[in-house]
Design a protein around this motif. Structure first.
Motif, mmCIF file in Angstrom:
data_model
loop_
_atom_site.group_PDB
_atom_site.id
_atom_site.type_symbol
_atom_site.label_atom_id
_atom_site.label_comp_id
_atom_site.label_asym_id
_atom_site.label_seq_id
_atom_site.Cartn_x
_atom_site.Cartn_y
_atom_site.Cartn_z
ATOM 1 N N GLU A 43 15.841 -7.786 8.517
ATOM 2 C CA GLU A 43 14.718 -6.886 8.256
ATOM 3 C C GLU A 43 14.467 -6.751 6.757
ATOM 4 O O GLU A 43 13.328 -6.795 6.292
ATOM 5 N N ARG A 44 15.527 -6.612 5.994
ATOM 6 C CA ARG A 44 15.390 -6.493 4.541
ATOM 7 C C ARG A 44 14.824 -7.785 3.938
ATOM 8 O O ARG A 44 13.999 -7.749 3.024
ATOM 9 N N ALA A 45 15.250 -8.924 4.456
ATOM 10 C CA ALA A 45 14.739 -10.207 3.965
ATOM 11 C C ALA A 45 13.230 -10.311 4.224
ATOM 12 O O ALA A 45 12.480 -10.778 3.357
ATOM 13 N N LEU A 46 12.774 -9.859 5.377
ATOM 14 C CA LEU A 46 11.340 -9.880 5.677
ATOM 15 C C LEU A 46 10.567 -8.939 4.762
ATOM 16 O O LEU A 46 9.471 -9.276 4.295
ATOM 17 N N GLU A 47 11.117 -7.771 4.485
ATOM 18 C CA GLU A 47 10.468 -6.831 3.567
ATOM 19 C C GLU A 47 10.328 -7.450 2.181
ATOM 20 O O GLU A 47 9.272 -7.340 1.545
ATOM 21 N N LEU A 48 11.381 -8.098 1.709
ATOM 22 C CA LEU A 48 11.341 -8.735 0.397
ATOM 23 C C LEU A 48 10.355 -9.904 0.367
ATOM 24 O O LEU A 48 9.651 -10.112 -0.625
ATOM 25 N N HIS A 49 10.277 -10.640 1.463
ATOM 26 C CA HIS A 49 9.324 -11.747 1.549
ATOM 27 C C HIS A 49 7.891 -11.220 1.469
ATOM 28 O O HIS A 49 7.057 -11.772 0.741
ATOM 29 N N ASP A 50 7.593 -10.154 2.199
ATOM 30 C CA ASP A 50 6.256 -9.558 2.173
ATOM 31 C C ASP A 50 5.910 -9.049 0.773
ATOM 32 O O ASP A 50 4.793 -9.235 0.291
ATOM 33 N N ARG A 51 6.860 -8.422 0.133
ATOM 34 C CA ARG A 51 6.612 -7.920 -1.223
ATOM 35 C C ARG A 51 6.402 -9.083 -2.191
ATOM 36 O O ARG A 51 5.527 -9.036 -3.053
ATOM 37 N N ILE A 56 3.520 -12.453 -6.383
ATOM 38 C CA ILE A 56 3.164 -13.753 -6.954
ATOM 39 C C ILE A 56 1.677 -13.888 -7.235
ATOM 40 O O ILE A 56 1.258 -14.840 -7.886
ATOM 41 N N MET A 57 0.881 -12.930 -6.789
ATOM 42 C CA MET A 57 -0.557 -12.986 -7.038
ATOM 43 C C MET A 57 -0.835 -12.772 -8.529
ATOM 44 O O MET A 57 -0.167 -11.975 -9.180
ATOM 45 N N PRO A 58 -1.843 -13.476 -9.069
ATOM 46 C CA PRO A 58 -2.067 -13.435 -10.518
ATOM 47 C C PRO A 58 -2.733 -12.165 -11.040
ATOM 48 O O PRO A 58 -2.540 -11.815 -12.206
ATOM 49 N N THR A 59 -3.511 -11.477 -10.212
ATOM 50 C CA THR A 59 -4.236 -10.304 -10.707
ATOM 51 C C THR A 59 -3.882 -9.078 -9.871
ATOM 52 O O THR A 59 -3.400 -9.194 -8.739
ATOM 53 N N TYR A 67 -1.649 -7.028 -0.227
ATOM 54 C CA TYR A 67 -0.890 -5.943 0.408
ATOM 55 C C TYR A 67 -1.714 -5.255 1.497
ATOM 56 O O TYR A 67 -1.243 -5.073 2.621
ATOM 57 N N LEU A 68 -2.946 -4.882 1.173
ATOM 58 C CA LEU A 68 -3.771 -4.148 2.140
ATOM 59 C C LEU A 68 -4.110 -5.002 3.363
ATOM 60 O O LEU A 68 -4.129 -4.497 4.488
ATOM 61 N N ALA A 69 -4.354 -6.286 3.154
ATOM 62 C CA ALA A 69 -4.636 -7.170 4.290
ATOM 63 C C ALA A 69 -3.425 -7.262 5.216
ATOM 64 O O ALA A 69 -3.572 -7.241 6.442
ATOM 65 N N ARG A 70 -2.231 -7.324 4.638
ATOM 66 C CA ARG A 70 -1.018 -7.378 5.471
ATOM 67 C C ARG A 70 -0.849 -6.100 6.273
ATOM 68 O O ARG A 70 -0.566 -6.139 7.471
#
Length: 132
Positions: A43-51, A56-59, A67-70
């Motif tokens: 579960e923690r690995a999935l949270e870190l992957h989502d974050r 990694i987004m440039p702006t 984040y909002l789309a997820r």
């Protein structure tokens, strides 16, 4: 990770070898402990992957939209509540709070999102254009 107890408690220290090696008695408690441990790690690995997807987004705009789309996809609703205030959201996205607030206002002005406090709505044209 650190944890702070609110109430007095007792701590049980278990050597890692005792947790990871199979119990000779094949007891259910040990099996449940292992299952819970691996569930927690996964579960923690999935949270870190989502974050990381956001980080990694440039702006700031890209980070916010990612984040909002997820969250919208997870909740399955157009309007949803996030678990963050502005300070916590800025920390999660690793951006300055005032820059985040300014970008959110610009995104609202540009018709990309609508929000009130921590309740958000991605507008249809953003969802169709960028996230499907």
């Amino acid at each position: 990770m650190s944890v702070q107890a609110i109430d007095p408690l007792e701590v049980l220290f278990i050597p890692i070898k005792s947790i990871l090696s199979r119990c000779t008695k094949f007891c259910m408690a040990h099996e449940q402990l292992l299952e819970n441990l691996f569930d927690s790690v996964a579960e923690r690995a999935l949270e870190l992957h989502d974050r990381n997807d956001c980080l990694i987004m440039p702006t700031i705009r890209d980070k916010v939209l990612t984040y909002l789309a997820r969250v919208m996809l997870e909740t399955g609703t157009e309007t949803f509540t996030i678990p963050f205030n502005r300070e916590a959201m800025a920390e999660y996205l690793d951006v300055d709070r005032s820059a985040l607030s300014r970008e959110l206002a610009w995104m609202k002005r540009d018709g990309l999102i609508d929000f009130y406090r921590n309740q958000f709505k991605l507008l249809q044209k953003v969802v169709e254009k960028d996230f499907r």
